[in-house]
Design a protein around this motif. Structure first.
Motif, PDB file in Angstrom:
ATOM      1  N   THR A 244     -27.286   2.790   6.356  1.00  0.00           N
ATOM      2  CA  THR A 244     -26.478   4.000   6.593  1.00  0.00           C
ATOM      3  C   THR A 244     -25.129   3.597   7.151  1.00  0.00           C
ATOM      4  N   MET A 245     -24.069   4.194   6.605  1.00  0.00           N
ATOM      5  CA  MET A 245     -22.702   3.936   7.048  1.00  0.00           C
ATOM      6  C   MET A 245     -22.016   5.263   7.346  1.00  0.00           C
ATOM      7  N   PRO A 246     -21.076   5.256   8.293  1.00  0.00           N
ATOM      8  CA  PRO A 246     -20.325   6.478   8.547  1.00  0.00           C
ATOM      9  C   PRO A 246     -19.365   6.773   7.400  1.00  0.00           C
ATOM     10  N   ASN A 247     -19.179   8.062   7.088  1.00  0.00           N
ATOM     11  CA  ASN A 247     -18.250   8.443   6.016  1.00  0.00           C
ATOM     12  C   ASN A 247     -16.819   8.256   6.460  1.00  0.00           C
TER      13      ASN A 247
ATOM     14  N   SER B  59     -28.726 -10.353  -6.729  1.00  0.00           N
ATOM     15  CA  SER B  59     -28.994 -11.228  -7.872  1.00  0.00           C
ATOM     16  C   SER B  59     -29.583 -10.425  -9.025  1.00  0.00           C
ATOM     17  N   ASP B  60     -29.105 -10.690 -10.227  1.00  0.00           N
ATOM     18  CA  ASP B  60     -29.530  -9.920 -11.400  1.00  0.00           C
ATOM     19  C   ASP B  60     -31.022 -10.059 -11.695  1.00  0.00           C
ATOM     20  N   TRP B  61     -31.613 -11.219 -11.471  1.00  0.00           N
ATOM     21  CA  TRP B  61     -33.012 -11.432 -11.832  1.00  0.00           C
ATOM     22  C   TRP B  61     -33.973 -10.635 -10.953  1.00  0.00           C
ATOM     23  N   LEU B  62     -33.470 -10.023  -9.872  1.00  0.00           N
ATOM     24  CA  LEU B  62     -34.311  -9.183  -9.024  1.00  0.00           C
ATOM     25  C   LEU B  62     -34.355  -7.738  -9.516  1.00  0.00           C
ATOM     26  N   ASP B  63     -33.606  -7.415 -10.566  1.00  0.00           N
ATOM     27  CA  ASP B  63     -33.581  -6.086 -11.179  1.00  0.00           C
ATOM     28  C   ASP B  63     -33.365  -4.995 -10.127  1.00  0.00           C
ATOM     29  N   PRO B  64     -32.173  -4.956  -9.494  1.00  0.00           N
ATOM     30  CA  PRO B  64     -31.953  -3.982  -8.423  1.00  0.00           C
ATOM     31  C   PRO B  64     -31.826  -2.549  -8.940  1.00  0.00           C
ATOM     32  N   GLN B  65     -32.415  -1.626  -8.205  1.00  0.00           N
ATOM     33  CA  GLN B  65     -32.282  -0.194  -8.447  1.00  0.00           C
ATOM     34  C   GLN B  65     -31.593   0.388  -7.212  1.00  0.00           C
ATOM     35  N   VAL B  66     -30.420   1.003  -7.418  1.00  0.00           N
ATOM     36  CA  VAL B  66     -29.602   1.461  -6.300  1.00  0.00           C
ATOM     37  C   VAL B  66     -29.481   2.975  -6.328  1.00  0.00           C
ATOM     38  N   ASP B  67     -29.668   3.584  -5.166  1.00  0.00           N
ATOM     39  CA  ASP B  67     -29.445   5.012  -4.987  1.00  0.00           C
ATOM     40  C   ASP B  67     -28.479   5.158  -3.816  1.00  0.00           C
ATOM     41  N   ALA B  68     -27.222   5.539  -4.107  1.00  0.00           N
ATOM     42  CA  ALA B  68     -26.197   5.625  -3.067  1.00  0.00           C
ATOM     43  C   ALA B  68     -25.345   6.876  -3.245  1.00  0.00           C
ATOM     44  N   PRO B  69     -25.923   8.056  -3.003  1.00  0.00           N
ATOM     45  CA  PRO B  69     -25.111   9.267  -3.093  1.00  0.00           C
ATOM     46  C   PRO B  69     -24.251   9.434  -1.845  1.00  0.00           C
ATOM     47  N   LEU B  70     -23.115  10.087  -1.981  1.00  0.00           N
ATOM     48  CA  LEU B  70     -22.254  10.368  -0.841  1.00  0.00           C
ATOM     49  C   LEU B  70     -22.960  11.381   0.047  1.00  0.00           C
ATOM     50  N   GLY B  71     -23.053  11.069   1.317  1.00  0.00           N
ATOM     51  CA  GLY B  71     -23.756  11.950   2.243  1.00  0.00           C
ATOM     52  C   GLY B  71     -22.995  13.234   2.501  1.00  0.00           C
ATOM     53  N   ALA B  72     -23.730  14.304   2.808  1.00  0.00           N
ATOM     54  CA  ALA B  72     -23.108  15.602   3.055  1.00  0.00           C
ATOM     55  C   ALA B  72     -22.553  15.687   4.467  1.00  0.00           C
ATOM     56  N   GLY B  73     -23.093  14.949   5.394  1.00  0.00           N
ATOM     57  CA  GLY B  73     -22.643  15.012   6.783  1.00  0.00           C
ATOM     58  C   GLY B  73     -21.654  13.916   7.111  1.00  0.00           C
ATOM     59  N   ASP B  74     -21.884  13.291   8.225  1.00  0.00           N
ATOM     60  CA  ASP B  74     -20.994  12.232   8.694  1.00  0.00           C
ATOM     61  C   ASP B  74     -21.388  10.851   8.192  1.00  0.00           C
ATOM     62  N   THR B  75     -22.543  10.723   7.575  1.00  0.00           N
ATOM     63  CA  THR B  75     -23.021   9.409   7.145  1.00  0.00           C
ATOM     64  C   THR B  75     -23.456   9.418   5.683  1.00  0.00           C
ATOM     65  N   THR B  76     -23.488   8.230   5.117  1.00  0.00           N
ATOM     66  CA  THR B  76     -24.002   8.005   3.766  1.00  0.00           C
ATOM     67  C   THR B  76     -25.110   6.969   3.856  1.00  0.00           C
ATOM     68  N   THR B  77     -26.230   7.261   3.229  1.00  0.00           N
ATOM     69  CA  THR B  77     -27.369   6.341   3.217  1.00  0.00           C
ATOM     70  C   THR B  77     -27.610   5.858   1.792  1.00  0.00           C
ATOM     71  N   ALA B  78     -27.691   4.561   1.628  1.00  0.00           N
ATOM     72  CA  ALA B  78     -27.980   3.954   0.328  1.00  0.00           C
ATOM     73  C   ALA B  78     -29.321   3.234   0.408  1.00  0.00           C
TER      74      ALA B  78
END
Length: 137
Positions: free
Chosen positions: A130-133, A88-107
């Motif tokens: 965390t999700m698998p790449n 929801s926009d009113w919660l002012d989300p801040q997202v950090d989701a870089p592509l992981g270097a290994g087998d997983t990505t953590t956002a």
């Protein structure tokens, strides 16, 4: 002639019991004063319940945003955009989701939950997922 038991009109046990059931005139309006004195406490309790609900909603939204951002980033997409779109926009989300270097990505998603009780500060809620790449490289 009166009896020793006090059977005068209005002095019988039944009459005295019936008088005790009727409220005295001087107690009139006391219940509204008691309610008016207790009303601020009820309002604070109600606002605290609403605030706890908002915090729970913020936690839920942060978790949803983190899962969406991690999934999109693990598939090579725009994780930040997916995370922001799922919160929801009113919660002012801040997202950090870089592509992981290994087998997983953590956002990680941080949302800002506003305070509705003026005495308390606002809360920042943070959740990660965390999700698998994607293997199709």
């Amino acid at each position: 002639m009166r009896s020793l038991r006090g059977d005068r009109p209005g002095n019988s046990l039944r009459d005295r019991y019936a008088e005790g059931l009727r409220p005295a005139r001087r107690d009139r309006g006391a219940s509204i004063l008691e309610f008016a004195g207790f009303l601020p406490i009820l309002i604070v309790i109600g606002l605290a319940c609403i605030q706890l609900g908002l915090i729970g909603y913020g936690i839920n939204q942060a978790g949803t945003g983190a899962r969406a951002a991690a999934r999109a980033a693990s598939l090579g997409g725009e994780g930040e955009a997916a995370g922001i779109a799922s919160v929801s926009d009113w919660l002012d989300p801040q997202v950090d989701a870089p592509l992981g270097a290994g087998d997983t990505t953590t956002a990680t998603v941080t949302v800002h939950v506003p305070a509705i009780i003026p005495l308390f500060d606002e809360w920042d809620v943070q959740r990660s997922a965390t999700m698998p790449n994607d293997e199709d490289d």
